[in-house]
Scaffold this motif. Structure first.
Motif, PDB file in Angstrom:
ATOM      1  N   GLU A 159     -40.114 -35.160   9.387  1.00 21.63           N
ATOM      2  CA  GLU A 159     -38.742 -34.879   9.955  1.00 21.63           C
ATOM      3  C   GLU A 159     -38.221 -35.771  10.588  1.00 21.63           C
ATOM      4  N   GLU A 160     -38.880 -36.620  11.183  1.00 23.59           N
ATOM      5  CA  GLU A 160     -38.040 -37.845  11.894  1.00 23.59           C
ATOM      6  C   GLU A 160     -37.933 -38.942  10.788  1.00 23.59           C
ATOM      7  N   GLN A 161     -38.464 -39.058   9.817  1.00 28.26           N
ATOM      8  CA  GLN A 161     -38.421 -40.445   8.917  1.00 28.26           C
ATOM      9  C   GLN A 161     -36.989 -40.016   8.248  1.00 28.26           C
ATOM     10  N   LEU A 162     -36.959 -38.346   7.797  1.00 27.02           N
ATOM     11  CA  LEU A 162     -35.696 -38.034   7.213  1.00 27.02           C
ATOM     12  C   LEU A 162     -34.435 -38.324   7.954  1.00 27.02           C
ATOM     13  N   ARG A 163     -34.544 -37.835   9.061  1.00 27.61           N
ATOM     14  CA  ARG A 163     -33.141 -37.978   9.858  1.00 27.61           C
ATOM     15  C   ARG A 163     -32.913 -39.390  10.286  1.00 27.61           C
ATOM     16  N   ASP A 164     -33.962 -40.367  10.584  1.00 26.94           N
ATOM     17  CA  ASP A 164     -33.615 -41.619  10.586  1.00 26.94           C
ATOM     18  C   ASP A 164     -33.029 -42.328   9.751  1.00 26.94           C
ATOM     19  N   ILE A 165     -33.425 -41.919   8.121  1.00 27.93           N
ATOM     20  CA  ILE A 165     -33.002 -42.505   7.118  1.00 27.93           C
ATOM     21  C   ILE A 165     -31.506 -42.160   6.803  1.00 27.93           C
ATOM     22  N   LEU A 166     -31.219 -40.691   7.069  1.00 23.97           N
ATOM     23  CA  LEU A 166     -29.992 -40.095   6.916  1.00 23.97           C
ATOM     24  C   LEU A 166     -29.002 -40.751   7.779  1.00 23.97           C
ATOM     25  N   ASP A 238     -26.480 -32.012  10.974  1.00 26.47           N
ATOM     26  CA  ASP A 238     -26.596 -33.170  11.527  1.00 26.47           C
ATOM     27  C   ASP A 238     -25.748 -34.319  10.995  1.00 26.47           C
ATOM     28  N   PHE A 239     -25.626 -34.204   9.651  1.00 24.68           N
ATOM     29  CA  PHE A 239     -24.650 -35.380   8.858  1.00 24.68           C
ATOM     30  C   PHE A 239     -23.707 -34.711   7.924  1.00 24.68           C
ATOM     31  N   PRO A 240     -22.803 -33.980   8.593  1.00 22.98           N
ATOM     32  CA  PRO A 240     -21.644 -33.370   7.761  1.00 22.98           C
ATOM     33  C   PRO A 240     -20.892 -34.380   6.965  1.00 22.98           C
ATOM     34  N   ASN A 241     -20.803 -35.480   7.476  1.00 20.11           N
ATOM     35  CA  ASN A 241     -19.799 -36.553   6.811  1.00 20.11           C
ATOM     36  C   ASN A 241     -20.584 -36.986   5.665  1.00 20.11           C
ATOM     37  N   ALA A 242     -21.687 -36.966   5.289  1.00 20.27           N
ATOM     38  CA  ALA A 242     -22.652 -37.430   4.357  1.00 20.27           C
ATOM     39  C   ALA A 242     -22.671 -36.575   3.167  1.00 20.27           C
ATOM     40  N   SER A 243     -22.166 -35.301   3.286  1.00 18.26           N
ATOM     41  CA  SER A 243     -22.215 -34.221   2.205  1.00 18.26           C
ATOM     42  C   SER A 243     -20.880 -34.245   1.651  1.00 18.26           C
TER      43      SER A 243
END
Length: 243
Positions: A159-166, A238-243
Motif C-alpha cells: 500500500e505504501e509502495q503504490l502511494r509512493d509511485i503514484l 489521493d491523486f485526482p489529478n492523475a485520473s
C-alpha cells in the motif's frame, strides 16, 4: 580516492543509501580529482535514479561536473512529480514486486512484470528497448547504465509502495481496464464467451463480465471486489489529478 576533499550533504530521503556516519549534516569526502560528481555520489551508495538537483556552493551543476577542492555539495532528491521523457508512461517491475504490479494494473497503469528472475542485464535491456521505468528495491539493478529510466521502491508494504509511485510519477489512472494477470487490455464479454471459466455458482450469480484481450482471462465482481474497489477509491481520492 586521494585527491581534493569536498563536503557533501544529502537530502533526508537519500540518507538510507549512505553509510550511517554520513547521514547527518555535511560529510567530508576525498575524491580522485578526475571523477564526475555523479560518479562520486553513486560511489557513496546513492543510485543516480534517486538524485535530483546537484548544488555546488549554491549553484546548480550537471552530474558531469568534476569537483574541486573545498566544494560544498548539496545532493537533493528527485523533484515530484517526476518528469519522464517520452510517452506514454510505462513501467517494468522486478520479480519481488508482484503485489505492486497487480495493483498498478488494477488502476490501469501499463505495468510489465517478470514473475521469474531473468537477471539484471535482461531487465535493464527490456527497460531500454520498451522505454519502461524500472521499479526495484535492488540498488545494483538501478545502477545499470543501460536502463532507460528507473526508481527505487522505498517501502516493503504494497500500500505504501503504490502511494509512493503514484505520488512520484502521477501516471494516468484508468481503473478496471487492464488484466491484473498479464497487463493486457480488458473488453466487455458475454457470459457465453467466458462460460468455460465459470463455476456453477458464478455462472448462476453473475451476468456482467470482462475478458482480457491478450490472455483470455475472465473477470467479474466476485468475493474480493469490495477490497479492490477500496484500493481504487483510495488512489483516485489521493491523486485526482492523475485520473
Amino acid at each position: 580516492m586521494n585527491g581534493p576533499e569536498i563536503h557533501v550533504e544529502f537530502a533526508t530521503r537519500l540518507a538510507l543509501f549512505v553509510p550511517h556516519e554520513r547521514r547527518h549534516g555535511s560529510t567530508t569526502v576525498t575524491t580522485d580529482g578526475v571523477s564526475t560528481l555523479g560518479h562520486v555520489v553513486e560511489s557513496l551508495g546513492v543510485p543516480l535514479t534517486e538524485v535530483g538537483t546537484l548544488l555546488v556552493d549554491g549553484r546548480e551543476v550537471p552530474r558531469s561536473y568534476v569537483p574541486a577542492v573545498g566544494d560544498s555539495v548539496a545532493v537533493r532528491d528527485v523533484e515530484r512529480p517526476q518528469q519522464v521523457p517520452g510517452a506514454p508512461l510505462r513501467f517494468l517491475l522486478d520479480v519481488h514486486l508482484g503485489t505492486l504490479a497487480r495493483r498498478m494494473r488494477l488502476l490501469g497503469v501499463d505495468t510489465a512484470y517478470e514473475s521469474t528472475d531473468i537477471g539484471d542485464p535482461a531487465l535493464a535491456t527490456r527497460s531500454a528497448v520498451q522505454q519502461r521505468v524500472m521499479l526495484s528495491r535492488d540498488r545494483g539493478l538501478l545502477r545499470r547504465r543501460e536502463l532507460w529510466a528507473g526508481a527505487y521502491v522505498y517501502s516493503t508494504r504494497p500500500e505504501e509502495q503504490l502511494r509512493d509511485i503514484l505520488d512520484r510519477f502521477r501516471p494516468e489512472l484508468r481503473p478496471w481496464t487492464r488484466c491484473t494477470a498479464c497487463n493486457g487490455l480488458l473488453r466487455e464479454a458475454t457470459k457465453e464467451e467466458v462460460a468455460d471459466q465459470l463455476a456453477g455458482g458464478t455462472h448462476r450469480s453473475y451476468d456482467v463480465f470482462a475478458q482480457c484481450t491478450q490472455c483470455g482471462r475472465a473477470y467479474w465482481k466476485g468475493a474480493h471486489h469490495e477490497q479492490l474497489e477500496a484500493i481504487v477509491a483510495r488512489a483516485l481520492a489521493d491523486f485526482p489529478n492523475a485520473s
